[in-house]
Design a protein around this motif. Structure first.
Motif, PDB file in Angstrom:
ATOM      1  N   ASN A 395     -20.431   1.274  15.918  1.00 53.18           N
ATOM      2  CA  ASN A 395     -19.255   1.982  15.398  1.00 53.18           C
ATOM      3  C   ASN A 395     -18.587   1.270  14.229  1.00 53.18           C
ATOM      4  OD1 ASN A 395     -18.565   4.513  16.987  1.00 53.18           O
ATOM      5  ND2 ASN A 395     -18.913   3.071  18.663  1.00 53.18           N
ATOM      6  N   PHE A 396     -18.723  -0.048  14.170  1.00 58.82           N
ATOM      7  CA  PHE A 396     -17.989  -0.793  13.149  1.00 58.82           C
ATOM      8  C   PHE A 396     -18.861  -1.340  12.031  1.00 58.82           C
ATOM      9  CE2 PHE A 396     -15.145  -1.048  16.831  1.00 58.82           C
ATOM     10  CZ  PHE A 396     -13.951  -0.668  16.250  1.00 58.82           C
ATOM     11  N   ALA A 397     -20.171  -1.216  12.158  1.00 52.12           N
ATOM     12  CA  ALA A 397     -21.054  -1.743  11.116  1.00 52.12           C
ATOM     13  C   ALA A 397     -20.809  -1.067   9.768  1.00 52.12           C
ATOM     14  CB  ALA A 397     -22.510  -1.572  11.537  1.00 52.12           C
ATOM     15  N   LYS A 398     -20.327   0.179   9.800  1.00 53.06           N
ATOM     16  CA  LYS A 398     -20.127   0.927   8.561  1.00 53.06           C
ATOM     17  C   LYS A 398     -18.952   0.399   7.737  1.00 53.06           C
ATOM     18  CE  LYS A 398     -21.967   5.149  10.649  1.00 53.06           C
ATOM     19  NZ  LYS A 398     -21.695   6.532  11.070  1.00 53.06           N
ATOM     20  N   LEU A 399     -18.164  -0.513   8.320  1.00 56.11           N
ATOM     21  CA  LEU A 399     -17.023  -1.065   7.594  1.00 56.11           C
ATOM     22  C   LEU A 399     -17.373  -2.336   6.826  1.00 56.11           C
ATOM     23  CD1 LEU A 399     -14.076  -0.686  10.148  1.00 56.11           C
ATOM     24  CD2 LEU A 399     -14.435   0.608   8.044  1.00 56.11           C
ATOM     25  N   MET A 400     -18.624  -2.705   6.825  1.00 55.57           N
ATOM     26  CA  MET A 400     -19.022  -3.984   6.244  1.00 55.57           C
ATOM     27  C   MET A 400     -18.666  -4.100   4.759  1.00 55.57           C
ATOM     28  SD  MET A 400     -20.105  -5.810   8.659  1.00 55.57           S
ATOM     29  CE  MET A 400     -20.809  -7.170   7.725  1.00 55.57           C
ATOM     30  N   ASN A 401     -18.622  -3.000   4.043  1.00 54.36           N
ATOM     31  CA  ASN A 401     -18.358  -3.033   2.604  1.00 54.36           C
ATOM     32  C   ASN A 401     -16.881  -2.935   2.252  1.00 54.36           C
ATOM     33  OD1 ASN A 401     -21.116  -3.186   2.034  1.00 54.36           O
ATOM     34  ND2 ASN A 401     -21.331  -0.966   2.041  1.00 54.36           N
ATOM     35  N   HIS A 402     -16.014  -2.926   3.260  1.00 54.36           N
ATOM     36  CA  HIS A 402     -14.572  -2.761   3.017  1.00 54.36           C
ATOM     37  C   HIS A 402     -13.830  -3.898   3.708  1.00 54.36           C
ATOM     38  CE1 HIS A 402     -15.609   1.254   1.555  1.00 54.36           C
ATOM     39  NE2 HIS A 402     -16.365   1.349   2.626  1.00 54.36           N
ATOM     40  N   GLU A 403     -13.741  -5.018   3.037  1.00 53.58           N
ATOM     41  CA  GLU A 403     -13.268  -6.254   3.656  1.00 53.58           C
ATOM     42  C   GLU A 403     -11.850  -6.144   4.196  1.00 53.58           C
ATOM     43  OE1 GLU A 403     -12.624 -10.961   2.474  1.00 53.58           O
ATOM     44  OE2 GLU A 403     -13.741  -9.619   1.150  1.00 53.58           O
ATOM     45  N   ASP A 404     -10.908  -5.644   3.363  1.00 52.22           N
ATOM     46  CA  ASP A 404      -9.514  -5.568   3.802  1.00 52.22           C
ATOM     47  C   ASP A 404      -9.357  -4.694   5.033  1.00 52.22           C
ATOM     48  OD1 ASP A 404      -8.916  -7.173   1.697  1.00 52.22           O
ATOM     49  OD2 ASP A 404      -8.148  -5.573   0.408  1.00 52.22           O
ATOM     50  N   VAL A 405      -9.987  -3.534   4.979  1.00 49.31           N
ATOM     51  CA  VAL A 405      -9.892  -2.592   6.098  1.00 49.31           C
ATOM     52  C   VAL A 405     -10.621  -3.156   7.309  1.00 49.31           C
ATOM     53  CG1 VAL A 405     -10.484  -0.272   6.879  1.00 49.31           C
ATOM     54  CG2 VAL A 405      -9.710  -0.647   4.531  1.00 49.31           C
ATOM     55  N   ARG A 406     -11.767  -3.745   7.073  1.00 52.58           N
ATOM     56  CA  ARG A 406     -12.567  -4.286   8.170  1.00 52.58           C
ATOM     57  C   ARG A 406     -11.782  -5.332   8.966  1.00 52.58           C
ATOM     58  NH1 ARG A 406     -16.739  -6.788   5.416  1.00 52.58           N
ATOM     59  NH2 ARG A 406     -15.645  -8.775   5.565  1.00 52.58           N
ATOM     60  N   GLU A 407     -11.148  -6.255   8.268  1.00 54.44           N
ATOM     61  CA  GLU A 407     -10.419  -7.319   8.950  1.00 54.44           C
ATOM     62  C   GLU A 407      -9.264  -6.774   9.782  1.00 54.44           C
ATOM     63  OE1 GLU A 407      -9.205 -10.277   6.216  1.00 54.44           O
ATOM     64  OE2 GLU A 407     -11.241 -10.932   5.725  1.00 54.44           O
ATOM     65  N   ARG A 408      -8.524  -5.837   9.188  1.00 53.07           N
ATOM     66  CA  ARG A 408      -7.368  -5.312   9.918  1.00 53.07           C
ATOM     67  C   ARG A 408      -7.794  -4.465  11.108  1.00 53.07           C
ATOM     68  NH1 ARG A 408      -2.353  -1.646   7.611  1.00 53.07           N
ATOM     69  NH2 ARG A 408      -1.342  -1.353   9.640  1.00 53.07           N
ATOM     70  N   VAL A 409      -8.710  -3.537  10.890  1.00 53.40           N
ATOM     71  CA  VAL A 409      -9.143  -2.646  11.964  1.00 53.40           C
ATOM     72  C   VAL A 409      -9.881  -3.424  13.048  1.00 53.40           C
ATOM     73  CG1 VAL A 409     -10.630  -0.690  12.539  1.00 53.40           C
ATOM     74  CG2 VAL A 409      -9.223  -0.615  10.470  1.00 53.40           C
ATOM     75  N   MET A 410     -10.763  -4.320  12.640  1.00 52.76           N
ATOM     76  CA  MET A 410     -11.527  -5.087  13.619  1.00 52.76           C
ATOM     77  C   MET A 410     -10.619  -5.995  14.435  1.00 52.76           C
ATOM     78  SD  MET A 410     -14.681  -4.187  13.408  1.00 52.76           S
ATOM     79  CE  MET A 410     -15.631  -5.489  14.148  1.00 52.76           C
ATOM     80  N   ASN A 411      -9.618  -6.564  13.810  1.00 54.15           N
ATOM     81  CA  ASN A 411      -8.685  -7.426  14.528  1.00 54.15           C
ATOM     82  C   ASN A 411      -7.946  -6.640  15.605  1.00 54.15           C
ATOM     83  OD1 ASN A 411      -7.400 -10.181  14.556  1.00 54.15           O
ATOM     84  ND2 ASN A 411      -5.580  -8.945  14.243  1.00 54.15           N
ATOM     85  N   GLU A 412      -7.469  -5.440  15.233  1.00 53.68           N
ATOM     86  CA  GLU A 412      -6.755  -4.605  16.203  1.00 53.68           C
ATOM     87  C   GLU A 412      -7.697  -4.097  17.290  1.00 53.68           C
ATOM     88  OE1 GLU A 412      -3.512  -4.024  16.370  1.00 53.68           O
ATOM     89  OE2 GLU A 412      -3.154  -5.302  14.621  1.00 53.68           O
TER      90      GLU A 412
END
Length: 547
Positions: A395-412
């Motif tokens: 579900n989260f592999a698709k966020l690999m190219n979006h660092e800012d969003v990835r860090e915030r969403v993955m952290n939450e």
């Protein structure tokens, strides 16, 4: 015609006619002619004198005619002999001005039928024609004091022409072309400031007030075209978003905000080539349209995401895309909106903040449901396959190219998955878990904690160690000394691994371990006041005394 030819031959058989190459100013020539007409009538008493004056008058008239014929040839203006007499009238000087104006009118390029496609080339033709005529005629007209008249005629002809072109300009692209030419090229070294015209100082000779007024009109026309076009482009982006069903591929995810920013940013960037003030004016119009776009985007996406969140297996990329779009548009406004009205930027950012928070909430609700679904099966199964790890990766592999969003969403997401893990863990009797897994439940929990952190770290390097809460659960389970347990719980509170909303969870964890209510109270009571989560009139765990 024959009579005029005879007069020319009688009057000028041996004398050289005054030609345009003469160094004597033409204005002085004309003044001499005028003076001849103004002779005192009292000096013409005798019929002979009167007859002589008649011959002299014919001589002057003929010289005027020859002068105007030669001037017309130089100006490339074609006249019939009858036409010259008609033009001459009582004032020869007005005839000279008329010839110059007619030459300017005839030489000035006419706009093409397909002006929208050929405006740039047409202005280049105007530029070349004006410069060519001024440089060609300067050696002949400047010594005779007529260059000022020629420059002024071309100046007014150009201004009138730009007025007509402005009325026919219907696109921002042509508005920019027209303004740049009128306010930059016309007065630059490419035209009136050309080195070949340096001695004439044409820029000082012309009246710039009409161009100042024209510039204000051109700016209003430009802003009108910009508003219309940006509004239309943003509308197309919204409609395309409605028609797009999936979000497969990174291009589909970024296309909306990339196209939106490109649309809003293009016009001010182009205007900056003309002036910073014009760029700010254009940017204000573009940001007004962006605000309208953001309002509509929020309304449409809110309705769409609520529907998508209700399906059995929501596609997370829709939510990721909206979150990414809000974040990137907000970043653009905050970065590029320095010269825009503050209230405009504040309102736009507020809408994007609200939409971002709403999207994140829906996203985390879905992640919670996914985690609960996997963990319920995991805790009730004798199999120790931790399928939640694969669900997180997919579900989260698709966020690999979006660092800012990835860090915030993955952290939450990491934090809420750990919270869900503990919440569901303590709902299962410890004895049942010991039977399904092994007597050492804490070891399994610790292993899961390591797997989770390894997975989230791979997806979002630098993510916080939210697995520490799970590792503390292992410590709580393995701790059989009451004082050591009190220190462990106090450490959890000190490191803020639990928050005020987690108080019930911590209380239940201790009960799940097997402590009595009295032991739970004593353990929680040992937490120093500095580490207590919220101000209170009594012990914060008193709400659980009914257990």
């Amino acid at each position: 015609m024959g009579k005029m030819k005879d007069i020319k031959e009688k009057l000028l058989p041996k004398s050289k006619v005054w030609r345009i190459e003469s160094r004597k100013p033409l204005i002085e020539d004309i003044k001499d002619m005028d003076a001849a007409y103004d002779q005192d009538d009292n000096g013409l008493d005798s019929p002979l004198d009167q007859n002589s004056f008649g011959i002299q008058e014919q001589d002057l008239k003929l010289k005027e005619e020859v002068w105007l014929q030669e001037l017309a040839e130089l100006l490339h203006v074609v006249f019939t002999e009858d036409g010259i007499y008609t033009l001459m009238g009582p004032d020869p000087k007005s005839v000279v001005v008329g010839l110059i104006q007619k030459s300017v009118s005839q030489h000035f390029p006419k706009p093409p039928a397909d002006l929208d496609q050929n405006l740039q080339q047409h202005l280049m033709n105007v530029q070349n024609t004006v410069l060519s005529e001024l440089t060609r005629l300067s050696p002949y007209l400047e010594p005779r004091g007529l260059m000022g008249c020629l420059i002024d005629s071309y100046h007014h002809q150009t201004w009138d022409h730009l007025q007509r072109l402005l009325q026919d300009t219907s696109s921002s692209q042509n508005s920019f072309v027209l303004i740049k030419w009128g306010l930059k090229t016309y007065l630059s070294q490419e035209l009136l400031g050309h080195p070949d015209l340096k001695e004439l100082h044409p820029v000082k000779e012309v009246d710039l007030l009409p161009f100042t007024e024209w510039g204000a009109q051109a700016k209003e026309k430009l802003l009108e075209n910009v508003q219309k076009e940006v509004q239309g482009y943003l509308e197309k982006i919204l409609r395309r978003e409605e028609d797009q069903e999936g979000c497969d591929g990174d291009e589909a995810v970024v296309r909306l905000y990339v196209d939106t920013i490109a649309c809003v940013d293009a016009m001010p960037t182009e205007a900056l080539k003309i002036s910073s003030e014009l760029s700010r004016n254009v940017q204000e119009v573009c940001f007004q349209q962006l605000l309208i776009f953001v309002r509509r985007y929020k309304d449409e996406q809110t309705e769409l995401l609520v529907k998508k969140a209700k399906v059995d297996e929501p596609e997370l990329m829709h939510f990721f895309k909206t979150f990414i779009t809000c974040l990137e548009l907000k970043k653009y406004v905050q970065t590029k909106g320095a010269g825009v009205r503050t209230s405009l930027c504040v309102e736009t950012v507020k809408i994007l903040d609200d939409m971002e928070a709403f999207t994140l909430k829906l996203l985390l609700d879905i992640i919670t449901n996914i985690a609960e679904s996997h963990l319920k099966n995991y805790f009730r199964s004798e199999s120790k396959k931790f399928f939640l790890i694969e669900a997180v990766k997919s579900n989260f592999a698709k966020l690999m190219n979006h660092e800012d969003v990835r860090e915030r969403v993955m952290n939450e997401a990491y934090k809420i998955i750990v919270h869900t893990y503990i919440k569901l863990l303590i709902k299962i009797k410890l004895s049942k878990l010991q039977k399904c897994w092994s007597p050492n439940v804490g070891q399994t929990v610790a292993q899961d904690a390591e797997w989770l952190h390894e997975t989230f770290s791979d997806l979002a390097p630098g993510v916080q160690h939210w697995n520490l809460m799970l590792l503390k659960v292992t410590e709580v389970l393995d701790c059989n000394d009451s004082d050591a347990l009190k220190m462990t719980v106090a450490g959890m509170q000190k490191e803020k691994l639990t928050k005020s909303e987690d108080l019930e969870l911590l209380h239940r964890l201790l009960l799940w371990k097997g402590l009595t209510k009295q032991q739970v109270r004593e353990t929680l009571d040992a937490i120093p006041d500095d580490y207590q989560p919220t101000p209170r009139s009594g012990r914060w765990y008193s709400c659980f005394t009914c257990w």
